[in-house]
Design a protein around this motif. Structure first.
Motif, PDB file in Angstrom:
ATOM      1  N   ALA A   1      44.406   9.664   3.254  1.00  0.00           N
ATOM      2  CA  ALA A   1      45.542  10.412   2.286  1.00  0.00           C
ATOM      3  C   ALA A   1      46.592   9.296   2.098  1.00  0.00           C
ATOM      4  O   ALA A   1      46.893   8.731   2.786  1.00  0.00           O
TER       5      ALA A   1
ATOM      6  N   GLU B   1      47.663  19.363  -0.805  1.00  0.00           N
ATOM      7  CA  GLU B   1      46.746  19.699  -0.101  1.00  0.00           C
ATOM      8  C   GLU B   1      45.509  20.348  -0.591  1.00  0.00           C
ATOM      9  O   GLU B   1      44.283  20.072   0.161  1.00  0.00           O
TER      10      GLU B   1
ATOM     11  N   VAL C   1      43.257   9.195  -0.931  1.00  0.00           N
ATOM     12  CA  VAL C   1      43.671  10.310  -1.957  1.00  0.00           C
ATOM     13  C   VAL C   1      44.902  10.338  -2.245  1.00  0.00           C
ATOM     14  O   VAL C   1      45.763  10.340  -1.327  1.00  0.00           O
TER      15      VAL C   1
ATOM     16  N   LEU D   1      43.517  16.925  -1.552  1.00  0.00           N
ATOM     17  CA  LEU D   1      43.094  16.159  -0.445  1.00  0.00           C
ATOM     18  C   LEU D   1      41.718  17.062   0.295  1.00  0.00           C
ATOM     19  O   LEU D   1      40.693  16.464   0.674  1.00  0.00           O
TER      20      LEU D   1
ATOM     21  N   GLY E   1      43.095  10.940  -7.287  1.00  0.00           N
ATOM     22  CA  GLY E   1      44.376  11.698  -7.280  1.00  0.00           C
ATOM     23  C   GLY E   1      45.203  11.263  -8.410  1.00  0.00           C
ATOM     24  O   GLY E   1      44.840  10.577  -9.407  1.00  0.00           O
TER      25      GLY E   1
ATOM     26  N   ARG F   1      37.840  15.633   0.321  1.00  0.00           N
ATOM     27  CA  ARG F   1      37.274  15.467   1.547  1.00  0.00           C
ATOM     28  C   ARG F   1      35.754  16.216   1.674  1.00  0.00           C
ATOM     29  O   ARG F   1      34.792  15.773   2.028  1.00  0.00           O
TER      30      ARG F   1
ATOM     31  N   TRP G   1      47.423  17.681   6.530  1.00  0.00           N
ATOM     32  CA  TRP G   1      48.670  17.613   6.246  1.00  0.00           C
ATOM     33  C   TRP G   1      49.692  17.786   7.404  1.00  0.00           C
ATOM     34  O   TRP G   1      50.905  17.449   7.337  1.00  0.00           O
TER      35      TRP G   1
END
Length: 380
Positions: free
Chosen positions: A81, A55, A42, A58, A108, A62, A9
């Motif tokens: 992302a 955050e 995501v 993600l 997501g 991952r 991010w």
């Protein structure tokens, strides 16, 4: 096979100008020689008040995909992302770009606009979509709760529904206990009163008495032939209602949710029925207290469910990618594998029902017998 990680991010923020044009972050790292690529998007907010949640989701996805999809010969799984904007338009554009490429799954959807924007696009292309946060009933059951119909067969959720136990208890009272007339005592929780009374009406029952004065409500309940009395709020008020029902010789089942906490079971109430959320306990497959450390960021509200979503997708990819000739040709097989999953997740046992919702975690109904609550049913 290898799993390629998307940009973090911090890099996403620095590259905001680039992201605004496409809504997604390309993965970093070298391709495996000759390997085909399958992309997992995501869908999370890159900025705003939910950025921290994004955050966590993600990072959790991952970590889970790397853990479960790390040895698929001939394939590279790419985790990227996708920015979930407040109105859903950027999400729709980015998801469209994904499905035009080699996307096999999207995880997501922390907002209702984001979920609704992505659902039809992904479903049209048979791309698996899993949300760790969405609990809107219509997204899996359709617009009419009395006649559930799954609107998108590619959509699944590792989140657990947030319906108040009082609402489920109202349906149980009307349908299960055949209590067509009920009374409601407000013991200090107006929201619980509202949830119960609205659900009684929706279920075809009638609230014949309602208020905070215990004696008045019970007297009216007896006059109107109520066969169930619901108490919202304070356990001390629940004890008062129990005593008043017995004193008035009212033949009615005492109902409650939060009101049956504390020492209520020690003071009587034989035959009372309560509703409470079923807890999703971490299972033996997860090291207690270790997940946040493994993921590397605070999990927040959705991180654990996102890890389970990533585990589900990674497990599915390990099954559906090997026989496929391309990412797009693997999509239908991935959907089929998803409905068969059952594994020990960070939030409990993970499997899905016919609507794509999480099984387990349902509201439980218990009856008080000899001072002990005995489970007699679940909702969902």
């Amino acid at each position: 096979m290898s799993v390629r990680r998307g940009a973090g991010w911090a890099a996403l923020t620095a590259a905001a100008a680039l992201l605004s044009s496409c809504g997604m972050v390309g993965a970093l790292g070298d391709d495996d020689a000759g390997a085909q690529t399958a992309t997992v998007g995501v869908l999370v907010p890159a900025s705003g008040w939910q950025q921290a949640d994004g955050e966590a989701v993600l990072a959790a996805v991952r970590a889970a995909v790397e853990q479960t999809a790390d040895d698929i010969a001939g394939w590279t799984v790419e985790v990227v992302a996708v920015d979930e904007d407040e109105k859903g338009q950027a999400a729709a554009d980015a998801v469209t770009e994904l499905v035009d490429g080699d996307a096999v799954a999207v995880i997501g959807g922390l907002t209702t606009p984001g979920v609704r924007a992505a659902q039809p696009i992904l479903d049209d292309e048979n791309v698996l979509f899993v949300s760790p946060a969405d609990v809107v009933p219509a997204h899996t059951l359709g617009a009419d709760p009395s006649a559930p119909l799954r609107p998108y067969r590619s959509y699944f959720r590792t989140a657990v529904g947030a319906e108040p136990p009082a609402a489920a208890l109202a349906r149980y009272a009307v349908s299960g206990l055949r209590a067509e007339a009920v009374a409601v005592v407000d013991g200090g929780d107006p929201a619980e009163v509202r949830a119960f009374t609205e659900a009684v009406d929706d279920a075809g029952g009638t609230v014949v008495a309602r208020g905070a004065d215990v004696a008045t409500v019970v007297a009216t309940a007896k006059t109107e032939g109520a066969t169930a009395v619901f108490v919202a709020g304070d356990p001390e008020v629940a004890a008062q209602v129990d005593r008043q029902i017995r004193s008035a010789r009212l033949d009615a089942t005492l109902l409650g949710a939060t009101a049956f906490g504390g020492d209520f079971a020690d003071d009587g109430g034989e035959g009372a029925v309560r509703a409470e959320p079923a807890e999703l306990d971490a299972t033996a497959g997860v090291r207690s207290g270790q997940l946040a450390e493994d993921v590397g960021v605070p999990l927040g509200d959705f991180g654990a469910a996102a890890y389970d979503a990533g585990t589900a997708v990674g497990t599915v990819l390990a099954r559906c990618l090997p026989p496929a000739s391309s990412a797009s040709s693997a999509r239908r097989g991935c959907l089929g594998e998803m409905s068969q999953l059952d594994f020990a997740g960070a939030t409990g046992e993970v499997s899905f029902d016919e609507y794509g919702d999480r099984t387990g975690g349902s509201i439980r109904f218990s009856v008080l017998r000899d001072g002990t609550w005995e489970v007699v049913g679940v909702d969902g």
